[in-house]
Write a protein that holds these residues in place. Structure first.
Motif, PDB file in Angstrom:
ATOM      1  N   LYS A 176      23.299  17.375  67.115  1.00 55.02           N
ATOM      2  CA  LYS A 176      24.456  17.732  66.280  1.00 55.02           C
ATOM      3  C   LYS A 176      25.562  18.352  67.130  1.00 55.02           C
ATOM      4  CE  LYS A 176      25.727  20.182  62.085  1.00 55.02           C
ATOM      5  NZ  LYS A 176      25.292  21.048  60.995  1.00 55.02           N
ATOM      6  N   MET A 177      25.206  19.224  68.080  1.00 57.77           N
ATOM      7  CA  MET A 177      26.202  19.846  68.953  1.00 57.77           C
ATOM      8  C   MET A 177      26.894  18.797  69.819  1.00 57.77           C
ATOM      9  SD  MET A 177      24.276  23.402  70.022  1.00 57.77           S
ATOM     10  CE  MET A 177      25.386  23.694  71.362  1.00 57.77           C
ATOM     11  N   GLU A 178      26.136  17.829  70.336  1.00 57.44           N
ATOM     12  CA  GLU A 178      26.736  16.771  71.143  1.00 57.44           C
ATOM     13  C   GLU A 178      27.660  15.908  70.310  1.00 57.44           C
ATOM     14  OE1 GLU A 178      24.092  14.433  73.483  1.00 57.44           O
ATOM     15  OE2 GLU A 178      23.204  16.204  74.435  1.00 57.44           O
TER      16      GLU A 178
ATOM     17  N   SER B  89      31.681  15.505  70.831  1.00 56.15           N
ATOM     18  CA  SER B  89      32.298  14.198  71.056  1.00 56.15           C
ATOM     19  C   SER B  89      33.424  13.926  70.063  1.00 56.15           C
ATOM     20  CB  SER B  89      31.243  13.097  70.984  1.00 56.15           C
ATOM     21  OG  SER B  89      30.774  12.949  69.663  1.00 56.15           O
ATOM     22  N   LEU B  90      33.436  14.646  68.950  1.00 62.52           N
ATOM     23  CA  LEU B  90      34.483  14.461  67.948  1.00 62.52           C
ATOM     24  C   LEU B  90      35.707  15.338  68.199  1.00 62.52           C
ATOM     25  CD1 LEU B  90      32.334  14.293  64.691  1.00 62.52           C
ATOM     26  CD2 LEU B  90      33.332  12.391  65.962  1.00 62.52           C
ATOM     27  N   LEU B  91      35.586  16.328  69.086  1.00 59.10           N
ATOM     28  CA  LEU B  91      36.714  17.209  69.366  1.00 59.10           C
ATOM     29  C   LEU B  91      37.830  16.435  70.051  1.00 59.10           C
ATOM     30  CD1 LEU B  91      34.973  20.452  70.688  1.00 59.10           C
ATOM     31  CD2 LEU B  91      35.853  19.990  68.406  1.00 59.10           C
ATOM     32  N   LEU B  92      39.036  16.765  69.673  1.00 63.91           N
ATOM     33  CA  LEU B  92      40.200  16.107  70.251  1.00 63.91           C
ATOM     34  C   LEU B  92      40.588  16.776  71.558  1.00 63.91           C
ATOM     35  CD1 LEU B  92      42.331  15.924  66.984  1.00 63.91           C
ATOM     36  CD2 LEU B  92      40.972  14.081  67.988  1.00 63.91           C
ATOM     37  N   ASP B  93      40.970  15.995  72.531  1.00 64.21           N
ATOM     38  CA  ASP B  93      41.459  16.576  73.776  1.00 64.21           C
ATOM     39  C   ASP B  93      42.979  16.780  73.663  1.00 64.21           C
ATOM     40  OD1 ASP B  93      42.786  14.129  74.341  1.00 64.21           O
ATOM     41  OD2 ASP B  93      41.241  13.466  75.740  1.00 64.21           O
ATOM     42  N   PHE B  94      43.561  17.321  74.706  1.00 61.85           N
ATOM     43  CA  PHE B  94      44.998  17.616  74.725  1.00 61.85           C
ATOM     44  C   PHE B  94      45.835  16.381  74.396  1.00 61.85           C
ATOM     45  CE2 PHE B  94      48.964  17.537  77.184  1.00 61.85           C
ATOM     46  CZ  PHE B  94      49.625  18.623  76.633  1.00 61.85           C
ATOM     47  N   ASN B  95      45.549  15.264  75.061  1.00 64.93           N
ATOM     48  CA  ASN B  95      46.357  14.059  74.857  1.00 64.93           C
ATOM     49  C   ASN B  95      46.238  13.516  73.439  1.00 64.93           C
ATOM     50  OD1 ASN B  95      47.543  13.962  77.431  1.00 64.93           O
ATOM     51  ND2 ASN B  95      45.678  13.053  78.279  1.00 64.93           N
ATOM     52  N   GLN B  96      45.061  13.616  72.850  1.00 68.72           N
ATOM     53  CA  GLN B  96      44.891  13.168  71.466  1.00 68.72           C
ATOM     54  C   GLN B  96      45.675  14.065  70.508  1.00 68.72           C
ATOM     55  OE1 GLN B  96      40.597  13.373  71.820  1.00 68.72           O
ATOM     56  NE2 GLN B  96      40.428  11.164  71.421  1.00 68.72           N
TER      57      GLN B  96
ATOM     58  N   ASN C 296      44.167  22.497  77.980  1.00 65.87           N
ATOM     59  CA  ASN C 296      42.722  22.554  77.721  1.00 65.87           C
ATOM     60  C   ASN C 296      42.379  22.181  76.282  1.00 65.87           C
ATOM     61  OD1 ASN C 296      43.195  24.825  76.108  1.00 65.87           O
ATOM     62  ND2 ASN C 296      42.305  26.276  77.551  1.00 65.87           N
ATOM     63  N   GLY C 297      43.404  21.873  75.461  1.00 60.88           N
ATOM     64  CA  GLY C 297      43.171  21.461  74.073  1.00 60.88           C
ATOM     65  C   GLY C 297      43.323  22.579  73.062  1.00 60.88           C
TER      66      GLY C 297
ATOM     67  N   PHE D  28      39.728  21.312  65.629  1.00 57.37           N
ATOM     68  CA  PHE D  28      40.180  20.486  64.518  1.00 57.37           C
ATOM     69  C   PHE D  28      39.945  19.000  64.807  1.00 57.37           C
ATOM     70  CE2 PHE D  28      43.234  22.806  61.525  1.00 57.37           C
ATOM     71  CZ  PHE D  28      42.539  23.994  61.632  1.00 57.37           C
ATOM     72  N   SER D  29      39.573  18.276  63.761  1.00 57.75           N
ATOM     73  CA  SER D  29      39.481  16.818  63.850  1.00 57.75           C
ATOM     74  C   SER D  29      40.889  16.241  63.668  1.00 57.75           C
ATOM     75  CB  SER D  29      38.571  16.275  62.752  1.00 57.75           C
ATOM     76  OG  SER D  29      39.191  16.456  61.480  1.00 57.75           O
ATOM     77  N   GLU D  30      41.032  14.956  63.890  1.00 56.69           N
ATOM     78  CA  GLU D  30      42.333  14.313  63.694  1.00 56.69           C
ATOM     79  C   GLU D  30      42.815  14.501  62.258  1.00 56.69           C
ATOM     80  OE1 GLU D  30      44.598   9.985  63.871  1.00 56.69           O
ATOM     81  OE2 GLU D  30      42.565  10.143  64.683  1.00 56.69           O
ATOM     82  N   GLU D  31      41.936  14.273  61.306  1.00 56.83           N
ATOM     83  CA  GLU D  31      42.302  14.402  59.891  1.00 56.83           C
ATOM     84  C   GLU D  31      42.715  15.842  59.556  1.00 56.83           C
ATOM     85  OE1 GLU D  31      40.016  14.151  55.623  1.00 56.83           O
ATOM     86  OE2 GLU D  31      39.483  12.654  57.142  1.00 56.83           O
ATOM     87  N   GLU D  32      41.951  16.810  60.049  1.00 60.56           N
ATOM     88  CA  GLU D  32      42.262  18.218  59.782  1.00 60.56           C
ATOM     89  C   GLU D  32      43.607  18.610  60.396  1.00 60.56           C
ATOM     90  OE1 GLU D  32      37.800  20.222  59.675  1.00 60.56           O
ATOM     91  OE2 GLU D  32      38.719  19.756  61.615  1.00 60.56           O
ATOM     92  N   LEU D  33      43.871  18.153  61.614  1.00 63.47           N
ATOM     93  CA  LEU D  33      45.132  18.486  62.277  1.00 63.47           C
ATOM     94  C   LEU D  33      46.307  17.849  61.561  1.00 63.47           C
ATOM     95  CD1 LEU D  33      46.700  19.846  64.520  1.00 63.47           C
ATOM     96  CD2 LEU D  33      46.140  17.900  66.018  1.00 63.47           C
TER      97      LEU D  33
END
Length: 171
Positions: free
Chosen positions: A7-9, A13-20, A62-63, A88-93
């Motif tokens: 679950k942690m992995e 993997s769902l976290l957005l990086d700076f560029n996203q 660093n995001g 935040f996920s893309e949808e949340e942001l």
């Protein structure tokens, strides 16, 4: 590998990086990028109906970063009205950005200031002899003495400050 590690992995993997995050924020044409120190970016909403212009504050390579969310239901903003968007996920942001821009817009300010249909108020002198009315009209707050326009203000707060300085109180 146990379920908690999986679950942690998955969450990592769902976290957005700076560029996203940057791409999502830049998709809002209302926002203007401003470079600040240490490679961080702010994004301002120049159409803001308030003195507050920064919607995104210190987006870091660093995001990490913050979005202004003061008074927006469902967000636990800090003392400055900011919410950390690191996880935040893309949808949340996207959702938070939409709400933040709306909250600072003239329409959002109107909605907030005129809750329960309160788009006008009566003010009187302490003696009750003089009466003025604040009316929200066409994105401005007007102060009337009967049918005569006494003053026009960009914000409700400015109209209230004027009336208070003149010795009026809410009726």
């Amino acid at each position: 590998m146990n379920r908690q590690n999986e679950k942690m992995e998955l969450n990592a993997s769902l976290l957005l990086d700076f560029n996203q995050k940057l791409a999502i924020i830049e998709s809002f044409s209302e926002l203007e990028q401003k470079k600040v120190s240490l490679g961080r970016l702010n994004f301002q909403y120049n159409g803001s109906a308030t003195d507050k212009k920064n919607v995104v504050y210190h987006l870091h390579p660093n995001g990490n970063g913050y979005v202004y969310a003061k008074g927006i239901d469902g967000y636990d903003a800090d003392a400055k009205g900011m919410v950390n968007i690191r996880d935040f996920s893309e949808e949340e942001l996207r959702e938070l950005l939409k709400k933040a821009i709306f909250a600072l817009s003239p329409e959002g300010l109107y909605k907030r200031e005129t809750a329960d249909g309160n788009d006008h108020e009566l003010w009187v002198t302490p003696s009750g002899r003089s009466e003025l009315e604040i009316v929200y009209d066409n994105e401005l707050w007007n102060v009337y003495a009967g049918d005569l326009l006494d003053g026009t203000f960009r914000t409700y707060k400015e109209a209230v400050e004027y009336l208070t300085e003149e010795g009026f109180v809410r009726k």
